[in-house]
Structures are given as C-alpha cells and as structure tokens.
Motif scaffolding. Sequence first.
Motif, PDB file in Angstrom:
ATOM      1  N   SER A  66     -50.534 -37.444  -4.560  1.00 58.75           N
ATOM      2  CA  SER A  66     -49.680 -38.259  -5.417  1.00 58.75           C
ATOM      3  C   SER A  66     -48.415 -37.516  -5.828  1.00 58.75           C
ATOM      4  O   SER A  66     -47.383 -38.129  -6.107  1.00 58.75           O
ATOM      5  CB  SER A  66     -50.446 -38.680  -6.677  1.00 58.75           C
ATOM      6  N   TYR A 148     -46.818 -46.076  -8.620  1.00 51.29           N
ATOM      7  CA  TYR A 148     -46.102 -45.217  -7.668  1.00 51.29           C
ATOM      8  C   TYR A 148     -44.621 -45.589  -7.605  1.00 51.29           C
ATOM      9  O   TYR A 148     -43.751 -44.715  -7.540  1.00 51.29           O
ATOM     10  CB  TYR A 148     -46.729 -45.319  -6.277  1.00 51.29           C
ATOM     11  N   PRO A 159     -44.376 -38.816  -3.725  1.00 56.78           N
ATOM     12  CA  PRO A 159     -45.718 -38.957  -3.151  1.00 56.78           C
ATOM     13  C   PRO A 159     -45.634 -38.832  -1.631  1.00 56.78           C
ATOM     14  O   PRO A 159     -44.601 -39.129  -1.023  1.00 56.78           O
ATOM     15  CB  PRO A 159     -46.146 -40.366  -3.563  1.00 56.78           C
ATOM     16  N   GLY A 178     -52.072 -43.432   2.207  1.00 63.80           N
ATOM     17  CA  GLY A 178     -50.785 -43.705   1.585  1.00 63.80           C
ATOM     18  C   GLY A 178     -50.341 -45.150   1.644  1.00 63.80           C
ATOM     19  O   GLY A 178     -49.155 -45.429   1.496  1.00 63.80           O
ATOM     20  N   HIS A 180     -50.801 -47.605  -0.546  1.00 62.18           N
ATOM     21  CA  HIS A 180     -50.200 -47.986  -1.826  1.00 62.18           C
ATOM     22  C   HIS A 180     -48.867 -47.270  -2.034  1.00 62.18           C
ATOM     23  O   HIS A 180     -47.906 -47.858  -2.540  1.00 62.18           O
ATOM     24  CB  HIS A 180     -51.150 -47.659  -2.984  1.00 62.18           C
ATOM     25  N   LYS A 181     -48.807 -46.018  -1.616  1.00 66.03           N
ATOM     26  CA  LYS A 181     -47.557 -45.264  -1.745  1.00 66.03           C
ATOM     27  C   LYS A 181     -46.472 -45.869  -0.859  1.00 66.03           C
ATOM     28  O   LYS A 181     -45.313 -45.987  -1.260  1.00 66.03           O
ATOM     29  CB  LYS A 181     -47.793 -43.791  -1.397  1.00 66.03           C
ATOM     30  N   TYR A 185     -42.873 -47.293  -1.966  1.00 68.94           N
ATOM     31  CA  TYR A 185     -41.601 -46.844  -1.395  1.00 68.94           C
ATOM     32  C   TYR A 185     -40.780 -48.052  -0.934  1.00 68.94           C
ATOM     33  O   TYR A 185     -39.564 -48.099  -1.131  1.00 68.94           O
ATOM     34  CB  TYR A 185     -41.852 -45.912  -0.215  1.00 68.94           C
ATOM     35  N   PRO A 192     -39.974 -42.949   2.684  1.00 71.38           N
ATOM     36  CA  PRO A 192     -41.105 -42.166   2.214  1.00 71.38           C
ATOM     37  C   PRO A 192     -41.139 -40.734   2.761  1.00 71.38           C
ATOM     38  O   PRO A 192     -40.580 -40.439   3.822  1.00 71.38           O
ATOM     39  CB  PRO A 192     -42.315 -42.948   2.726  1.00 71.38           C
TER      40      PRO A 192
END
Length: 241
Positions: A66, A148, A159, A178, A180-181, A185, A192
């Motif tokens: 994270s 995030y 992240p 990743g 969700h990350k 983004y 990202p």
Amino acid sequence: MSFDVPDGHGVIEVTGDEGGSMLLLAGDPVLLEANDGCGSVGWLAARAGTGCPGLSEVKYLTEWLSAPGLVPDPRTGQAEPPDPECLRPLLSLLASGRYVMTAAVAPHHLRVVHPRALQVHGWYADEELALVTTDAWPPHDHRAVRRYRDHIRAGGDLPALVVLFPTAESWVGYLLDGHHKLAAYEQAGVPPMVIRLTPQVPRPFRRDDLNRAWAAFSDRAPRDQDAALGRVFSYMRAESV
C-alpha cells in the motif's frame, strides 16, 4: 534486480513469450493472451471457465504494497526495485527459479483487459503496456478504491501493483496484486507504479498444459472466435516442449 525463488510452491506460473503466454494457478491453465495472427491490432485474451479460481483465492500480500516507498525518477519514471524479501509471501507462490524485478511508473498509454470469455481486443502501436486482470474487475470494494484514490491524490507514497510478465520484452502482463489500487489510479488520473516480475529464462509452453487448456478454452469460446482460438493454439503448440 535478479533474485532466486529456490523453494517456490508453483501456485502461480507463467509460460510462453512476448508472442503469447498462459497463466497457470495451482497447475491449472486459467488465462491466456496472444496475438490472433490477423494483423497488428488483433489481440486475444481469454479465461478458462467460470469454475477456475481467482487469484485472490491463492495469493497473499502484506500491507507493505500500500505504501512501499518506491520513488520514481522524475525524468524516466524508473524506481529502485524493492528488496525481494518484502514480497516473499507472494514470491513463495511462484514456480522455483530465477526472476528479474523492476519498478517504474507505467506509461500513459495503459490498457486494462478483463477477460470474461474469449474476446479479441484492439491494440495500437502507441500503447506500451497492457494488464490482464486476474480477479474481479472493476473491484467490488469501493471503499478501498476511494481510500487509495484519496491517498494518491494527496501526493503520498505511491501504492504498487505487482505484474507477472512472460519475458522482459513482453508488453502484456498478468496483474497479480493491485486491482483496487489500479482502479484508484484510474479514478485519480495518475499512471500507476508497477513492480514487474519476469522469469530470467522464459518458460516454454508444455504440451500437457496446452492440451488441458485447449479443452477448457475451446469449450466456452463463442462460435465466431473459434478460428482465432485455433490460430493462437497453433502458435502455442509450435512453441511447446
């Protein structure tokens, strides 16, 4: 950075090369991507059946991802790769062998591919990276995405996504962690940070895997994509051992 996975469990494995590859989870072929052989913009991505496990069922990562503290060069976007020990819970799921790890901000031309069934996607010359999702897309946990997103917009520690590629030259990889990350983004409008994992020596397709994959993929391919799937597997069989 090169590092060894001496005792990997082989839960996650990628075979193939920059012309096409297949992701295996717990030994079962679950995803493939390859050029369909019909020109420069035809690219195929497919998922093998609804009963196949999602990566969330076999992976484990620490909260370290994270906020991993990777600082990109403002000119190149490259960052110093993290210590492999930070990713050991995930790396232990890979097939044993030597891997190369890099870290960098993704290029602005980024495509996200979520294969629900056999599909042919259009690729263009100015796209430099494509990510094949291995879990639900878009992600279901909207709170996590917003958390995030707000963190990214605040200019904090970026992240990191973890993506597995078949070769260093491949521009299509499998998003191991990743989702969700990545959604955050996209909402933030920021490219990202990607930790890229690649086997140092590409793993060729194995004929037994291809035979099982053909049975799974061809069973659910739409009729209008039978020919594309056949061309992809012809290529894979020619490259198999």
